[in-house]
Design an enzyme around this catalytic site. Structure first.
Site, PDB file in Angstrom:
ATOM      1  N   ASP A 123       0.806  -1.230   0.000  1.00 29.76           N
ATOM      2  CA  ASP A 123       0.000   0.000   0.000  1.00 29.76           C
ATOM      3  C   ASP A 123       0.838   1.280   0.000  1.00 29.76           C
ATOM      4  O   ASP A 123       0.445   2.280   0.586  1.00 29.76           O
ATOM      5  CB  ASP A 123      -0.963   0.031   1.208  1.00 29.76           C
ATOM      6  CG  ASP A 123      -1.778  -1.241   1.307  1.00 29.76           C
ATOM      7  OD1 ASP A 123      -2.275  -1.690   0.265  1.00 29.76           O
ATOM      8  OD2 ASP A 123      -1.897  -1.791   2.414  1.00 29.76           O
ATOM      9  N   LYS A 159       2.061   2.347  -5.063  1.00 28.71           N
ATOM     10  CA  LYS A 159       2.715   1.825  -6.278  1.00 28.71           C
ATOM     11  C   LYS A 159       1.904   2.120  -7.537  1.00 28.71           C
ATOM     12  O   LYS A 159       2.470   2.423  -8.585  1.00 28.71           O
ATOM     13  CB  LYS A 159       2.892   0.298  -6.165  1.00 28.71           C
ATOM     14  CG  LYS A 159       3.856  -0.131  -5.077  1.00 28.71           C
ATOM     15  CD  LYS A 159       4.043  -1.626  -5.058  1.00 28.71           C
ATOM     16  CE  LYS A 159       2.886  -2.397  -4.486  1.00 28.71           C
ATOM     17  NZ  LYS A 159       2.630  -2.178  -3.057  1.00 28.71           N
ATOM     18  N   GLY A 166      -4.172  -4.216  -4.271  1.00 33.10           N
ATOM     19  CA  GLY A 166      -5.225  -3.250  -4.584  1.00 33.10           C
ATOM     20  C   GLY A 166      -4.563  -1.950  -4.950  1.00 33.10           C
ATOM     21  O   GLY A 166      -4.015  -1.271  -4.104  1.00 33.10           O
ATOM     22  N   HIS A 167      -4.540  -1.640  -6.222  1.00 33.60           N
ATOM     23  CA  HIS A 167      -3.904  -0.395  -6.656  1.00 33.60           C
ATOM     24  C   HIS A 167      -4.974   0.636  -7.004  1.00 33.60           C
ATOM     25  O   HIS A 167      -5.766   0.423  -7.914  1.00 33.60           O
ATOM     26  CB  HIS A 167      -3.004  -0.666  -7.869  1.00 33.60           C
ATOM     27  CG  HIS A 167      -1.829  -1.542  -7.537  1.00 33.60           C
ATOM     28  ND1 HIS A 167      -1.050  -2.129  -8.484  1.00 33.60           N
ATOM     29  CD2 HIS A 167      -1.315  -1.906  -6.347  1.00 33.60           C
ATOM     30  CE1 HIS A 167      -0.087  -2.836  -7.889  1.00 33.60           C
ATOM     31  NE2 HIS A 167      -0.246  -2.708  -6.581  1.00 33.60           N
ATOM     32  N   GLN A 209       2.210  -6.086  -3.202  1.00 28.43           N
ATOM     33  CA  GLN A 209       2.557  -6.157  -1.776  1.00 28.43           C
ATOM     34  C   GLN A 209       3.840  -5.349  -1.510  1.00 28.43           C
ATOM     35  O   GLN A 209       4.023  -4.330  -2.143  1.00 28.43           O
ATOM     36  CB  GLN A 209       2.706  -7.616  -1.290  1.00 28.43           C
ATOM     37  CG  GLN A 209       1.377  -8.369  -1.214  1.00 28.43           C
ATOM     38  CD  GLN A 209       0.917  -8.893  -2.572  1.00 28.43           C
ATOM     39  OE1 GLN A 209       1.657  -9.573  -3.254  1.00 28.43           O
ATOM     40  NE2 GLN A 209      -0.295  -8.573  -2.944  1.00 28.43           N
TER      41      GLN A 209
HETATM   42  P1  IMP Z   1      -2.453 -12.774   1.831  1.00 22.61           P
HETATM   43  O1  IMP Z   1      -1.497 -12.260   0.815  1.00 22.61           O
HETATM   44  O2  IMP Z   1      -3.892 -12.492   1.512  1.00 22.61           O
HETATM   45  O3  IMP Z   1      -2.217 -14.210   2.176  1.00 22.61           O
HETATM   46  O4  IMP Z   1      -2.187 -11.957   3.202  1.00 22.61           O
HETATM   47  C1  IMP Z   1      -0.972 -12.095   3.934  1.00 22.61           C
HETATM   48  C2  IMP Z   1      -0.536 -10.770   4.529  1.00 22.61           C
HETATM   49  O5  IMP Z   1      -0.176  -9.880   3.500  1.00 22.61           O
HETATM   50  C3  IMP Z   1      -1.616 -10.050   5.341  1.00 22.61           C
HETATM   51  O6  IMP Z   1      -0.981  -9.327   6.375  1.00 22.61           O
HETATM   52  C4  IMP Z   1      -2.218  -9.084   4.349  1.00 22.61           C
HETATM   53  O7  IMP Z   1      -2.841  -7.979   4.973  1.00 22.61           O
HETATM   54  C5  IMP Z   1      -0.961  -8.676   3.594  1.00 22.61           C
HETATM   55  N1  IMP Z   1      -1.211  -8.222   2.226  1.00 22.61           N
HETATM   56  C6  IMP Z   1      -1.438  -8.976   1.143  1.00 22.61           C
HETATM   57  N2  IMP Z   1      -1.586  -8.215   0.048  1.00 22.61           N
HETATM   58  C7  IMP Z   1      -1.407  -6.949   0.440  1.00 22.61           C
HETATM   59  C8  IMP Z   1      -1.392  -5.696  -0.250  1.00 22.61           C
HETATM   60  O8  IMP Z   1      -1.541  -5.601  -1.485  1.00 22.61           O
HETATM   61  N3  IMP Z   1      -1.194  -4.592   0.521  1.00 22.61           N
HETATM   62  C9  IMP Z   1      -0.973  -4.668   1.856  1.00 22.61           C
HETATM   63  N4  IMP Z   1      -0.952  -5.805   2.531  1.00 22.61           N
HETATM   64  C10 IMP Z   1      -1.166  -6.946   1.832  1.00 22.61           C
END
Ligand code: IMP
Length: 428
Positions: free
Chosen positions: A12, A15, A39-40, A226
């Site tokens: 977040d 990007k 989520g962009h 991420q």
């Molecule tokens: P997962 O990727 O859904 O398995 O989540 C694993 C961890 O990564 C959690 O702490 C999520 O909140 C975090 N996470 C996954 N994708 C994002 C992102 O695009 N932005 C921020 N945190 C993310």
């Protein structure tokens, strides 16, 4: 110049906006890891577009976007995004603009159900990761188990595909009741023909596709999702995502590593810290570092719209953490930085920057802690920086903040984002 763009914090970082800026000069924009957990948010001409899976570069009409095999793709979400972009007249024929690597693993309804069931079962315990519930972890898990289903498998013939699904789901039969199991299988099979129809014209062998484009001197932008601190190997394990988010992952997740060797690596960070999901964040504003910091956090959350673009969860807010950022720069091979959202802090009298972690016995940590237990015990040591009025280089106080970051990290800050709109970006 070809670029690999990465989030240098916990995701977040903004990007989407930098991808949008750089896509103006790119021909191919490539996602190489993650899935629709990303989520962009992009603001163009006052209109907000949120993309989870399709690269943000799609908003520039001259680009082609590739989803590499390092991504895990939920076909239902993919199709929804295509139709959202079609309605917004971003393109008429999706396959002219979007390609998908044949070997990309699919997220099936049962992956999603498994993610949600595990997280619900773990609520209130240390095992609760706070995932996005999009089935990301289970999809990478079945890939590593060598039981996953790939986009190309959809075209193997129905009986072979069915057999693959059965073998895959049987691994997890104990996790669901017989009725749930039947329902999940039904959900998977009901849209198969539709998935095939949409995906068929987009599938490519990513190596030959990228080699061909490279030979034609096309310009590449690899769009990370991420952030480095969520990397499976190098992040704050186990509170991480299930893919590799550092720069070498680009050469694996979009299979033409020769190309990624000559890229510049651009790291994106906010002027402060945010995090969704569980796990320690040493500089989180919890009211125990500085007087009034809970109010500061609330203000930043409100002004910066710090709510997850994927799940809507309020993001946790922290002071800038240069110890974590320096670790990210080193571990991810970052060459240059972009610092975003300094405008959210404009008008504050002063701002804290963490420059050191201390152990409970007062000793300095000379490295970024390897366990979340040590990270939870790390005491951040702060320096104050004078607040600024305008978050770009025209303001000497903001310049001072940027120079502090550059000096600490040993890399330059090349881009500065100072507002949500496409134009609000300074190139230094
Ligand atoms: P997962 O990727 O859904 O398995 O989540 C694993 C961890 O990564 C959690 O702490 C999520 O909140 C975090 N996470 C996954 N994708 C994002 C992102 O695009 N932005 C921020 N945190 C993310």
């Amino acid at each position: 110049m070809n670029t690999i763009l990465l989030g240098a914090q916990w995701g977040d970082e903004g990007k989407g906006k930098v991808v949008d800026h750089l896509s103006a000069k790119a021909d191919l924009v490539i996602r190489f890891q993650g899935g629709n957990n990303a989520g962009h948010s992009l603001w163009v001409g006052g209109k907000k577009t949120v993309l989870h899976l399709i690269p943000s570069g799609i908003l520039h009409p001259h680009t082609t976007c590739l989803i590499g095999e390092g991504v895990v793709l939920d076909p239902n979400v993919f199709i929804q995004e295509i139709s959202q972009l079609q309605s917004a007249k971003v393109f008429t024929k999706a396959s002219d603009r979007i390609k998908v690597a044949e070997r990309t693993h699919l997220i099936l309804p049962f992956h999603r159900a498994l993610d949600v069931a595990r997280e619900t079962g773990a609520k209130g315990t240390k095992a609760h990761i706070g995932t996005t519930g999009r089935g990301i972890g289970p999809a990478y898990e079945t890939k590593a188990l060598r039981k996953g289903v790939r986009a190309i498998d959809l075209f193997l013939g129905e009986s072979i595909f069915l057999e693959k699904i059965e073998t895959l789901m049987n691994e997890y039969s104990g996790k669901f009741t017989a009725d749930e199991f039947t329902e999940l299988k039904k959900q998977t099979l009901k849209d198969l023909d539709y998935w095939k129809k949409i995906l068929e014209p987009m599938l490519v062998d990513s190596t030959s596709f990228l080699m061909k484009n490279h030979a034609e001197n096309k310009r590449f932008l690899f769009e990370g999702a991420q952030g480095v601190m969520l990397d499976l190997d190098h992040g704050t394990y186990p509170y991480v995502t299930s893919s590799s988010t550092t720069s070498p992952a680009a050469g694996i997740g979009a299979a033409y590593p020769k190309l990624t060797r000559s890229c510049r690596v651009l790291g994106i960070a906010k002027a402060y810290i945010t995090r969704v999901g569980t796990g320690p964040v040493p500089t989180e504003m919890l009211g125990n570092h500085v007087e009034g910091e809970l109010e500061v956090a609330e203000n930043i959350r409100k002004l910066g719209h710090e709510f997850g673009a994927t799940t809507g969860r309020p993001r946790r807010i922290g002071w800038q953490d240069l110890v974590a950022l320096k670790y990210a720069v080193d571990v991810a091979g970052i060459d240059e930085m972009a610092i975003m959202k300094g405008d959210i802090l404009a008008g504050m009298e002063d701002f804290k920057v963490c420059v050191e972690y201390r152990k409970p016995n007062g000793e300095k940590w000379n490295q970024f802690p390897s366990t979340v237990e040590d990270l939870a015990d790390a005491k951040p040591i702060y320096e104050s920086v004078k607040g600024w009025k305008v978050a770009n280089s025209s303001d000497p106080d903001y310049r001072n903040y940027l120079e502090k970051i550059e000096k600490y990290l040993g890399v330059s800050v090349k881009y500065v984002g100072y507002g949500p709109e496409r134009e609000q970006m300074e190139v230094r």
